[in-house]
Design a protein around this motif. Structure first.
Motif, short mmCIF file in Angstrom:
data_model
loop_
_atom_site.label_atom_id
_atom_site.label_comp_id
_atom_site.label_asym_id
_atom_site.label_seq_id
_atom_site.Cartn_x
_atom_site.Cartn_y
_atom_site.Cartn_z
N HIS A 189 0.81 -1.22 0.00
CA HIS A 189 0.00 0.00 0.00
C HIS A 189 0.85 1.28 0.00
O HIS A 189 1.76 1.44 0.81
CB HIS A 189 -0.89 -0.01 1.25
CG HIS A 189 -1.83 1.14 1.35
ND1 HIS A 189 -3.08 1.14 0.77
CD2 HIS A 189 -1.71 2.33 2.00
CE1 HIS A 189 -3.69 2.28 1.05
NE2 HIS A 189 -2.88 3.02 1.80
N PHE A 190 0.52 2.19 -0.93
CA PHE A 190 1.08 3.53 -0.97
C PHE A 190 -0.08 4.51 -1.09
O PHE A 190 -1.03 4.25 -1.84
CB PHE A 190 2.03 3.71 -2.16
CG PHE A 190 3.26 2.85 -2.13
CD1 PHE A 190 4.47 3.35 -1.65
CD2 PHE A 190 3.21 1.54 -2.59
CE1 PHE A 190 5.60 2.55 -1.62
CE2 PHE A 190 4.35 0.73 -2.57
CZ PHE A 190 5.54 1.24 -2.08
N GLU A 191 -0.01 5.64 -0.39
CA GLU A 191 -1.12 6.58 -0.43
C GLU A 191 -0.62 8.02 -0.35
O GLU A 191 0.45 8.30 0.19
CB GLU A 191 -2.10 6.32 0.71
CG GLU A 191 -1.50 6.57 2.09
CD GLU A 191 -2.47 6.24 3.23
OE1 GLU A 191 -3.26 5.30 3.07
OE2 GLU A 191 -2.40 6.93 4.28
N ILE A 192 -1.41 8.92 -0.92
CA ILE A 192 -1.17 10.35 -0.73
C ILE A 192 -1.47 10.67 0.72
O ILE A 192 -2.54 10.34 1.23
CB ILE A 192 -2.05 11.19 -1.66
CG1 ILE A 192 -1.77 10.86 -3.14
CG2 ILE A 192 -1.84 12.67 -1.39
CD1 ILE A 192 -0.39 11.22 -3.62
N ALA A 193 -0.53 11.33 1.39
CA ALA A 193 -0.64 11.53 2.84
C ALA A 193 -1.09 12.93 3.21
O ALA A 193 -1.20 13.24 4.40
CB ALA A 193 0.71 11.23 3.50
#
Length: 225
Positions: A189-193
């Motif tokens: 998982h990678f997400e805009i933080a």
């Protein structure tokens, strides 16, 4: 898995380190095959899509502050966008989030392992997710090979692969968060933080846009000093 390219990149990097000299390995530029035909957006249609979000999910926000959609490619802010250099696209929020998340995917593709259709998941229906995974419903999160890096499992990356992940995160300057750092890890998982109002988002997206238009920089270029 394109083992020949991966072994070549790793061996060249190792030789550069051992010899104490700088090396630059350049992958094909962003102008190469972009996978599926992209939907063309003018400034007007982009603005219309962004305004349409309020009609789809009034007041609904994902945990990182972005507008939730109920579907991709349905008039909201989430559309299937091509990942240059691959044979696939991914459902992500248009504009700055798109630029940054696709940059993460491309670096993984070039520097960790070749990605294929079906190995990157973007948008997820909000009725099927909760917690941090709701960021998928706004098109601001991606899962890379979720079957290979399942939630709750730590240590799915080799050390040299983990080094690339850490370099991606450092490059993104806290704008992107990795699930491997969660209390319960989710290494796919990678997400805009940050929320869409954070000025750092546009600044970094513009930086990536500049890299994409300049040969020899950005995703697909490995530099060893």
């Amino acid at each position: 898995m394109d083992t020949s390219r991966r072994i070549f990149l790793q061996s060249m990097a190792g030789l550069a380190v051992m010899s104490g000299v700088s090396a630059i390995i350049v992958q094909p530029a962003i102008a190469e095959s972009a996978g599926p035909d992209p939907v063309h957006f003018t400034e007007d249609t982009l603005a219309q899509a962004q305004r349409a979000v309020a009609e789809i999910t009034p007041g609904s926000k994902s945990p990182n502050g972005w507008s939730i959609n109920t579907a991709a490619n349905s008039g909201g802010s989430v559309w299937t966008r091509p990942v240059p250099g691959t044979a696939f696209g991914v459902d992500v929020a248009l504009a700055d989030a798109e630029v940054i998340l696709i940059h993460v995917i491309r670096r993984f593709h070039y520097e960790i392992d070749t990605l294929r259709p079906g190995e990157v998941i973007g948008f997820k229906n909000p009725d099927t997710v909760k917690g941090y995974e709701l960021n998928h419903a706004s098109g601001t999160a991606i899962d890379i090979r979720p079957d290979q890096y399942p939630p709750g499992v730590h240590g799915g990356f080799y050390q040299h692969e983990l080094a690339v992940v850490r370099d991606i995160l450092a490059e993104c300057k806290d704008i992107v968060k990795w699930g491997g750092d969660f209390t319960v890890p989710d290494e796919a998982h990678f997400e805009i933080a940050v929320p869409p109002t954070d000025s750092r988002l546009r600044e970094f997206a513009d930086q990536v846009r500049g890299w994409n238009s300049t040969p020899g920089v950005g995703a697909g270029v490995i530099q060893v000093v």
